[in-house]
Design an enzyme around this catalytic site. Structure first.
Site, mmCIF file in Angstrom:
data_model
loop_
_atom_site.group_PDB
_atom_site.id
_atom_site.type_symbol
_atom_site.label_atom_id
_atom_site.label_comp_id
_atom_site.label_asym_id
_atom_site.label_seq_id
_atom_site.Cartn_x
_atom_site.Cartn_y
_atom_site.Cartn_z
ATOM 1 C CB CYS A 103 -0.919 0.016 1.223
ATOM 2 S SG CYS A 103 -1.919 1.523 1.269
ATOM 3 C CB CYS A 106 -2.421 4.400 3.572
ATOM 4 S SG CYS A 106 -3.171 4.376 5.181
ATOM 5 C CB SER A 107 -0.666 0.948 6.576
ATOM 6 O OG SER A 107 -1.694 1.708 7.158
ATOM 7 C CB CYS A 108 -4.812 -0.344 2.353
ATOM 8 S SG CYS A 108 -5.283 1.398 2.480
#
Lengths: 199, 103
Positions: A103, A106-108
């Site tokens: 991601c 972000c950190s999806c």
């Protein structure tokens, strides 16, 4: 804690204590409910869920077809639903194609099947390099792919989360679904590891 | 928004650092931050997009020098003050009290 701690609190430790105490005082959060949620994500939800999905797909061709056609619905068949897994796409590793997830923004990450992401997945170096130098990143994880194997990198978004269906390793033909699930690691479902043949 | 969070392909952001047998949370404070997210969610003070956006407008230097759950915490602080749920003053005062009491 009080006198139990023997080091100064860090900046975020101070800030979260302050914020939590204000929110509790205002009656906006209930620490007991929070504890239950933390326990769920620390101890119950995790890559053992995704491993069951993978093992089912390896064992049942009809399930595998459903999983690749509509990941969200097929994963829900095993009871793994909820936040950060509302729209799932499963990408299959084959002899010719290797998939890996990132991601960049972000950190999806697919929480219901893989749990919460590791720090390296959320940190800048992986997010920066996974898309510009995926083979180099894979080498650092110990995965050396032949040059003629295509690498596909899938950039997750706030709405859509991917999961890798790893290749079933050789020597597992007689294994049960439960035994297969034991072989499947978190990193193999992110696509930075291969599932190893049983020793 | 073309901010620092848009990290795909960026050079010079450091080496991969993979922790073996990594725990889900590193310390109690990370659990507290994670939990506050769910504690606040039912109130609807902000939605997920606002939550991410508040992280994206942290500023490049701070974004790169702080950890994931610090990003979350910063987002809560920003949004709860902006939405009028708490004031910046009461937060600063409480932080000073906690620091004095605990350190």
């Amino acid at each position: 804690m009080g006198s139990a701690h023997n080091r100064p609190l860090s900046d975020p430790e101070i800030r979260v204590k302050a914020l939590e105490s204000l929110l509790v005082e205002k009656g906006l959060i209930d620490p007991k409910i929070i504890d239950v949620l933390v326990d769920t994500y620390e101890n119950k939800v995790g890559p053992h869920n995704g491993a069951q999905v993978v093992a089912r797909a390896w064992s049942d061709p009809q399930y595998k077809k459903r999983l690749l056609d509509d990941g969200t619905a097929a994963i829900a068949e095993l009871g793994f639903t909820g936040m950060q897994g509302e729209d799932m796409v499963v990408v299959e590793n084959t002899r010719d194609v290797h998939n890996m997830l990132v991601c960049t923004l972000c950190s999806c990450y697919p929480w219901p099947t893989l749990g919460l992401p590791p720090v390296w997945y959320k940190a800048a170096p992986y997010r920066a390099r996974a898309v510009s130098d995926p083979r180099g990143v894979l080498k650092e994880f110990g995965v050396n792919l032949p040059n003629d194997k295509e690498v596909r990198v899938w950039d997750s978004t706030a709405e859509l989360r991917y999961m890798v269906l790893p290749e079933r390793p050789a020597g597992t033909e007689s294994m049960t679904e439960a035994e297969l699930a034991e072989l499947v690691t978190r990193d193999s479902m992110i696509g930075v590891a291969l599932v190893q043949s049983p020793a | 928004m073309n901010g620092i969070h848009d990290l795909g392909g960026k050079h010079g952001v450091g080496e991969l650092d993979v922790e073996t047998n990594e725990p889900i949370f590193h310390g109690e404070w990370e659990k507290q931050v994670f939990g506050i997210f769910f504690g606040l969610a039912p109130h609807g003070f902000f939605n997920l997009d606002e939550f991410r956006h508040a992280i994206e407008r942290m500023g490049a230097a701070k974004y790169l020098n702080t950890s994931y759950y610090d990003h979350w915490l910063t987002s809560f602080e920003t949004l709860l003050v902006e939405k009028g749920v708490i004031t910046a003053e009461e937060l600063a005062t409480r932080c000073a009290e906690v620091a004095k009491e605990m350190n």
